[in-house]
Design an enzyme around this catalytic site. Structure first.
Site, PDB file in Angstrom:
ATOM      1  N   CYS A 112      60.504  76.749  -9.057  1.00 53.89           N
ATOM      2  CA  CYS A 112      60.405  75.833  -7.961  1.00 53.89           C
ATOM      3  C   CYS A 112      60.832  76.964  -7.166  1.00 53.89           C
ATOM      4  O   CYS A 112      60.582  76.768  -5.657  1.00 53.89           O
ATOM      5  CB  CYS A 112      62.221  75.809  -8.400  1.00 53.89           C
ATOM      6  SG  CYS A 112      62.454  74.900  -8.725  1.00 53.89           S
ATOM      7  N   HIS A 253      65.684  76.489  -0.588  1.00 56.35           N
ATOM      8  CA  HIS A 253      65.567  75.972  -1.805  1.00 56.35           C
ATOM      9  C   HIS A 253      65.945  74.922  -2.474  1.00 56.35           C
ATOM     10  O   HIS A 253      67.192  74.910  -2.153  1.00 56.35           O
ATOM     11  CB  HIS A 253      64.505  76.352  -3.087  1.00 56.35           C
ATOM     12  CG  HIS A 253      64.894  75.922  -4.417  1.00 56.35           C
ATOM     13  ND1 HIS A 253      63.397  74.369  -4.728  1.00 56.35           N
ATOM     14  CD2 HIS A 253      65.176  76.045  -5.660  1.00 56.35           C
ATOM     15  CE1 HIS A 253      63.722  73.742  -5.900  1.00 56.35           C
ATOM     16  NE2 HIS A 253      64.592  74.957  -6.799  1.00 56.35           N
ATOM     17  N   ASN A 283      66.336  68.058  -6.664  1.00 59.78           N
ATOM     18  CA  ASN A 283      65.637  69.554  -6.352  1.00 59.78           C
ATOM     19  C   ASN A 283      64.069  68.579  -6.739  1.00 59.78           C
ATOM     20  O   ASN A 283      64.221  68.067  -8.000  1.00 59.78           O
ATOM     21  CB  ASN A 283      65.942  69.978  -7.267  1.00 59.78           C
ATOM     22  CG  ASN A 283      65.103  71.164  -7.393  1.00 59.78           C
ATOM     23  OD1 ASN A 283      64.554  71.446  -7.464  1.00 59.78           O
ATOM     24  ND2 ASN A 283      65.532  71.906  -8.416  1.00 59.78           N
TER      25      ASN A 283
HETATM   26  O1  UT7 Z   1      65.830  74.667  -9.380  1.00 57.05           O
HETATM   27  C1  UT7 Z   1      65.127  75.682 -10.603  1.00 57.05           C
HETATM   28  C2  UT7 Z   1      66.502  76.628 -10.363  1.00 57.05           C
HETATM   29  N1  UT7 Z   1      67.759  75.620 -11.374  1.00 57.05           N
HETATM   30  C3  UT7 Z   1      68.983  75.940 -10.581  1.00 57.05           C
HETATM   31  O2  UT7 Z   1      68.984  76.478  -9.528  1.00 57.05           O
HETATM   32  C4  UT7 Z   1      70.276  75.342 -10.472  1.00 57.05           C
HETATM   33  C5  UT7 Z   1      70.941  75.837 -11.171  1.00 57.05           C
HETATM   34  N2  UT7 Z   1      72.100  75.108 -12.147  1.00 57.05           N
HETATM   35  C6  UT7 Z   1      73.001  74.370 -11.572  1.00 57.05           C
HETATM   36  O3  UT7 Z   1      72.737  73.688 -10.784  1.00 57.05           O
HETATM   37  C7  UT7 Z   1      75.415  74.027 -12.174  1.00 57.05           C
HETATM   38  O4  UT7 Z   1      73.972  74.938 -13.500  1.00 57.05           O
HETATM   39  C8  UT7 Z   1      74.476  72.254 -12.249  1.00 57.05           C
HETATM   40  C9  UT7 Z   1      74.791  71.660 -11.610  1.00 57.05           C
HETATM   41  C10 UT7 Z   1      73.054  71.864 -13.368  1.00 57.05           C
HETATM   42  C11 UT7 Z   1      76.201  72.035 -13.739  1.00 57.05           C
HETATM   43  O5  UT7 Z   1      76.650  73.037 -12.688  1.00 57.05           O
HETATM   44  P1  UT7 Z   1      77.899  73.467 -13.588  1.00 57.05           P
HETATM   45  O6  UT7 Z   1      79.132  73.596 -12.646  1.00 57.05           O
HETATM   46  O7  UT7 Z   1      77.289  74.861 -13.819  1.00 57.05           O
HETATM   47  O8  UT7 Z   1      78.408  73.011 -15.214  1.00 57.05           O
HETATM   48  P2  UT7 Z   1      78.521  73.021 -16.494  1.00 57.05           P
HETATM   49  O9  UT7 Z   1      76.988  72.955 -16.701  1.00 57.05           O
HETATM   50  O10 UT7 Z   1      78.801  74.280 -16.648  1.00 57.05           O
HETATM   51  O11 UT7 Z   1      79.254  71.992 -17.022  1.00 57.05           O
HETATM   52  C12 UT7 Z   1      80.524  71.846 -16.704  1.00 57.05           C
HETATM   53  C13 UT7 Z   1      81.280  70.488 -17.433  1.00 57.05           C
HETATM   54  C14 UT7 Z   1      80.611  70.289 -19.273  1.00 57.05           C
HETATM   55  O12 UT7 Z   1      81.975  70.406 -19.839  1.00 57.05           O
HETATM   56  P3  UT7 Z   1      82.720  70.671 -20.771  1.00 57.05           P
HETATM   57  O13 UT7 Z   1      81.799  71.684 -21.148  1.00 57.05           O
HETATM   58  O14 UT7 Z   1      83.620  71.721 -19.621  1.00 57.05           O
HETATM   59  O15 UT7 Z   1      83.607  70.094 -21.040  1.00 57.05           O
HETATM   60  C15 UT7 Z   1      79.446  69.678 -18.774  1.00 57.05           C
HETATM   61  O16 UT7 Z   1      78.976  68.919 -19.953  1.00 57.05           O
HETATM   62  O17 UT7 Z   1      80.747  69.721 -17.238  1.00 57.05           O
HETATM   63  C16 UT7 Z   1      79.433  68.575 -17.714  1.00 57.05           C
HETATM   64  N3  UT7 Z   1      77.966  67.515 -17.423  1.00 57.05           N
HETATM   65  C17 UT7 Z   1      79.057  67.031 -16.723  1.00 57.05           C
HETATM   66  N4  UT7 Z   1      79.706  65.914 -16.571  1.00 57.05           N
HETATM   67  C18 UT7 Z   1      79.664  65.020 -15.875  1.00 57.05           C
HETATM   68  C19 UT7 Z   1      77.657  67.912 -17.294  1.00 57.05           C
HETATM   69  N5  UT7 Z   1      76.850  67.886 -16.653  1.00 57.05           N
HETATM   70  C20 UT7 Z   1      77.163  66.522 -16.704  1.00 57.05           C
HETATM   71  C21 UT7 Z   1      76.551  64.803 -15.116  1.00 57.05           C
HETATM   72  N6  UT7 Z   1      78.162  64.671 -15.036  1.00 57.05           N
HETATM   73  N7  UT7 Z   1      75.859  65.232 -15.064  1.00 57.05           N
END
Ligand code: UT7
Length: 329
Positions: A112, A253, A283
């Site tokens: 990225c 980004h 993204n």
């Molecule tokens: O460009 C390259 C670099 N990449 C990045 O910079 C991305 C960095 N990461 C992120 O942007 C975030 O970590 C995400 C947007 C990918 C995820 O957000 P988060 O706040 O870190 O959520 P999480 O992965 O901790 O998930 C929280 C909850 C989980 O459920 P439980 O375990 O708390 O029950 C996930 O299973 O949200 C759930 N979840 C979703 N729920 C609804 C994960 N994806 C989804 C979804 N819809 N699409």
């Protein structure tokens, strides 16, 4: 002589994939996606087309804007993680399609942060006097490596291309002033595509195991992205004696609105000083920064002489910032 950006353009496919469309594919919802990422929709390129299709259109828009003939281009750099194919470089395909008969070129994978790496690289060929016109393109067809059954990744990514032309700056006050780039391979395990390379070439098994899709540990990447982008942006301002009042805008980004907000806060910038279009495109990996820059220029948000900071973080981990003064009218 330092390099300045003399043209900027972009291409986005027409086809939109909205959060509501994704609700039909995976267990997710518009509220979750908007509140966690800031993304409303993304663009998806036709299956039959590759990254070069978008890169060519972005490059052609820059040639038209700057009234440059393709055969004047000395070098084409393409930042991408989704080349049309492993061999030859997408730069070769683009060079042929746009008719840049006198250019050499290559692809560069900086995740990225790829566009920043390519811009820093291209600027060096101008600075040494070796080249007069360098086309730097960031382009990715992320839909080609995304598993639309994986809700953790499929909501994030989209397809696009952006391009800039670099030329020598007669005015020492304008153009690319500084950059800081980092690489920390201990982060490789948190964002990768396992198969399709020399380590695990494509087999029926790798396909069945879905190893040709992006895997991301979102939480880990998020944490490093916030500190990485914030620290490097603050550092480039400090070492160039610039305060939040001197900087006209940050072009970050676009991976997650919360990461962008954290970086802006650390730099002391208000919302009006940050270029954001993640809501419309998600993204698009190497394309986010030139796409955001191109739209900001079109919308007259960038003025000649403005101090601008670009900042990115991505797979590798690789991250950095680039500081420049806007040179276009
Ligand atoms: O460009 C390259 C670099 N990449 C990045 O910079 C991305 C960095 N990461 C992120 O942007 C975030 O970590 C995400 C947007 C990918 C995820 O957000 P988060 O706040 O870190 O959520 P999480 O992965 O901790 O998930 C929280 C909850 C989980 O459920 P439980 O375990 O708390 O029950 C996930 O299973 O949200 C759930 N979840 C979703 N729920 C609804 C994960 N994806 C989804 C979804 N819809 N699409």
């Amino acid at each position: 002589m330092q390099a300045k950006i003399t043209g900027v353009g972009h291409f986005t496919p027409d086809n939109r994939l909205t959060n509501h469309d994704l609700e039909k594919l995976v267990d997710t919802n518009d509220d979750w996606i908007m509140s966690r990422t800031g993304i409303k929709e993304r663009r998806i390129l036709d299956k039959a087309k590759g990254t070069s299709f978008m890169a060519v259109r972005a490059a052609e828009s820059v040639l038209t804007q700057t009234r440059t003939s393709a055969d004047e281009i000395d070098l084409i750099l393409i930042a991408t993680v989704t080349p049309d194919m492993p061999v030859p470089a997408t730069a070769a395909i683009v060079q042929n399609k746009i008719g840049a008969a006198n250019a050499w070129g290559f692809d560069l994978n900086g995740g990225c942060a790829g566009f920043l790496c390519a811009l820093a690289t291209g600027s060096q060929f101008i600075q040494t006097g070796k080249h007069k016109k360098v086309m730097v393109i960031g382009a990715d067809k992320m839909s080609s490596i995304i598993n639309y059954e994986d809700r953790a990744t499929c909501i994030l990514f989209g397809d696009a291309a952006g391009a800039v032309l670099l030329e020598p700056s007669a005015n020492e006050d304008l153009g690319i002033v500084d950059f800081i780039l980092h690489l920390d391979g201990s982060g490789a395990e948190y964002l990768y595509m396992a198969a399709g390379g020399s380590l695990q070439p494509a087999t029926r098994e790798t396909v069945n195991q879905k190893l040709h899709y992006v895997y991301q540990n979102g939480k880990k990447v998020f944490k490093h992205a916030v500190s990485g982008m914030s620290d490097v942006s603050a550092k480039i301002m400090k070492r160039n004696n610039l305060s939040d009042k001197d900087v006209a805008c940050l072009i970050p980004h676009q991976a997650n609105l919360r990461i962008i907000d954290a970086a802006a806060k650390k730099m002391g910038l208000g919302p009006e000083q940050v270029i954001i279009n993640i809501n419309k495109y998600g993204n698009t990996t190497a394309a986010t920064i030139p796409l955001a820059m191109s739209e900001a220029y079109r919308d007259r948000k960038l003025n000649k002489g403005d101090w601008i900071v670009m900042s990115a973080f991505g797979a590798g981990f690789t991250w950095g910032s680039l500081l420049f003064r806007w040179a276009m009218e």
